[in-house]
Design a protein around this motif. Structure first.
Motif, PDB file in Angstrom:
ATOM      1  N   LEU A   2      30.890 -31.466 -33.707  1.00  0.00           N
ATOM      2  CA  LEU A   2      31.306 -31.823 -32.345  1.00  0.00           C
ATOM      3  C   LEU A   2      32.637 -31.160 -31.984  1.00  0.00           C
ATOM      4  O   LEU A   2      32.807 -30.653 -30.870  1.00  0.00           O
ATOM      5  N   LEU A   3      33.573 -31.147 -32.916  1.00  0.00           N
ATOM      6  CA  LEU A   3      34.861 -30.478 -32.669  1.00  0.00           C
ATOM      7  C   LEU A   3      34.667 -28.971 -32.498  1.00  0.00           C
ATOM      8  O   LEU A   3      35.262 -28.350 -31.610  1.00  0.00           O
ATOM      9  N   THR A   4      33.833 -28.394 -33.346  1.00  0.00           N
ATOM     10  CA  THR A   4      33.557 -26.958 -33.260  1.00  0.00           C
ATOM     11  C   THR A   4      32.869 -26.633 -31.937  1.00  0.00           C
ATOM     12  O   THR A   4      33.171 -25.620 -31.304  1.00  0.00           O
ATOM     13  N   ARG A   5      31.952 -27.488 -31.509  1.00  0.00           N
ATOM     14  CA  ARG A   5      31.236 -27.266 -30.244  1.00  0.00           C
ATOM     15  C   ARG A   5      32.205 -27.292 -29.069  1.00  0.00           C
ATOM     16  O   ARG A   5      32.093 -26.477 -28.153  1.00  0.00           O
ATOM     17  N   ARG A   6      33.162 -28.211 -29.082  1.00  0.00           N
ATOM     18  CA  ARG A   6      34.162 -28.254 -28.000  1.00  0.00           C
ATOM     19  C   ARG A   6      34.951 -26.951 -27.944  1.00  0.00           C
ATOM     20  O   ARG A   6      35.182 -26.394 -26.870  1.00  0.00           O
ATOM     21  N   HIS A   7      35.372 -26.496 -29.109  1.00  0.00           N
ATOM     22  CA  HIS A   7      36.102 -25.230 -29.184  1.00  0.00           C
ATOM     23  C   HIS A   7      35.224 -24.089 -28.683  1.00  0.00           C
ATOM     24  O   HIS A   7      35.671 -23.223 -27.918  1.00  0.00           O
ATOM     25  N   PHE A   8      33.980 -24.064 -29.097  1.00  0.00           N
ATOM     26  CA  PHE A   8      33.026 -23.030 -28.682  1.00  0.00           C
ATOM     27  C   PHE A   8      32.862 -23.029 -27.164  1.00  0.00           C
ATOM     28  O   PHE A   8      32.875 -21.974 -26.534  1.00  0.00           O
ATOM     29  N   ARG A   9      32.729 -24.209 -26.577  1.00  0.00           N
ATOM     30  CA  ARG A   9      32.556 -24.305 -25.127  1.00  0.00           C
ATOM     31  C   ARG A   9      33.771 -23.773 -24.372  1.00  0.00           C
ATOM     32  O   ARG A   9      33.640 -23.112 -23.352  1.00  0.00           O
ATOM     33  N   ARG A  10      34.962 -24.094 -24.879  1.00  0.00           N
ATOM     34  CA  ARG A  10      36.180 -23.583 -24.227  1.00  0.00           C
ATOM     35  C   ARG A  10      36.234 -22.071 -24.264  1.00  0.00           C
ATOM     36  O   ARG A  10      36.648 -21.431 -23.305  1.00  0.00           O
ATOM     37  N   LEU A  11      35.812 -21.496 -25.365  1.00  0.00           N
ATOM     38  CA  LEU A  11      35.814 -20.036 -25.498  1.00  0.00           C
ATOM     39  C   LEU A  11      34.851 -19.361 -24.534  1.00  0.00           C
ATOM     40  O   LEU A  11      35.166 -18.328 -23.952  1.00  0.00           O
ATOM     41  N   TYR A  12      33.662 -19.931 -24.379  1.00  0.00           N
ATOM     42  CA  TYR A  12      32.606 -19.256 -23.600  1.00  0.00           C
ATOM     43  C   TYR A  12      32.430 -19.765 -22.201  1.00  0.00           C
ATOM     44  O   TYR A  12      31.685 -19.187 -21.428  1.00  0.00           O
ATOM     45  N   GLN A  13      33.113 -20.834 -21.817  1.00  0.00           N
ATOM     46  CA  GLN A  13      33.001 -21.309 -20.434  1.00  0.00           C
ATOM     47  C   GLN A  13      34.191 -20.873 -19.601  1.00  0.00           C
ATOM     48  O   GLN A  13      34.249 -21.193 -18.431  1.00  0.00           O
TER      49      GLN A  13
END
Length: 181
Positions: free
Chosen positions: A169-180
């Protein structure tokens, strides 16, 4: 909802019941717990091949415990569950849509290509988890005292799953910030 709660309760309490029952109740009577665990999975049988194999395997393990009156078949149930999840997640990697992508599309039907790659990687991580967790479950079933087996399969394995889910979940949040952005 009630059925899901029953499945979760049986799954969580199963290792503790085996530990407390060991030496107090014959394994053939404890096999009823495995039959109950299999019964709670019956609604999923029509949905998933892995669920069908898991229920069939649980029935075989329960039959072995009933016939032999040994505890080992009952202690192998967590190994079976990990193998079933590994089969389902691993098979999905041979298809265009991985298991985690299927789950992600339930909330977000449209995923960018980066997210599809990410979900495939998360599916691979879960496969690794099921291999390691299933291996430890097997080792504790074969060589560890019942208290160690119960501690690992009834507590530690669930904590490790929670850590993996939380980390994802933490990694997904980071991933979303990078690609959104």
């Amino acid at each position: 909802m009630l059925w899901t709660a029953l499945t979760a309760a049986v799954t969580l309490l199963y290792p503790l019941a085996i530990w407390f029952g060991h030496g107090q109740v014959e394994p053939r009577w404890l096999a009823a717990l495995l039959l109950l665990a299999a019964a709670t999975r019956l609604p999923a049988v029509k949905l998933s091949g892995a669920a069908r194999w898991s229920v069939a395997g649980a029935l075989v393990l329960a039959a072995c415990a009933l016939w032999s009156n040994l505890l080992l078949p009952l202690k192998l149930y967590p190994v079976l569950v990990n193998a079933a999840f590994l089969a389902a997640f691993g098979y999905s990697l041979t298809t265009p849509v991985s298991m985690v992508e299927r789950l992600a599309r339930l909330r977000e039907p449209v995923l960018p290509p980066e997210a599809v790659l990410y979900t495939r990687r998360v599916t691979q991580v879960w496969c690794g988890f099921f291999i390691v967790n299933g291996g430890v479950a097997l080792a504790t079933a074969l060589w560890a005292p019942e208290a160690v087996w119960s501690l690992y399969n009834g507590v530690i394995a669930y904590v490790l799953m929670g850590v993996l889910v939380g980390g994802e979940l933490l990694t997904r949040r980071h991933f979303r910030r990078l690609y959104q952005s």
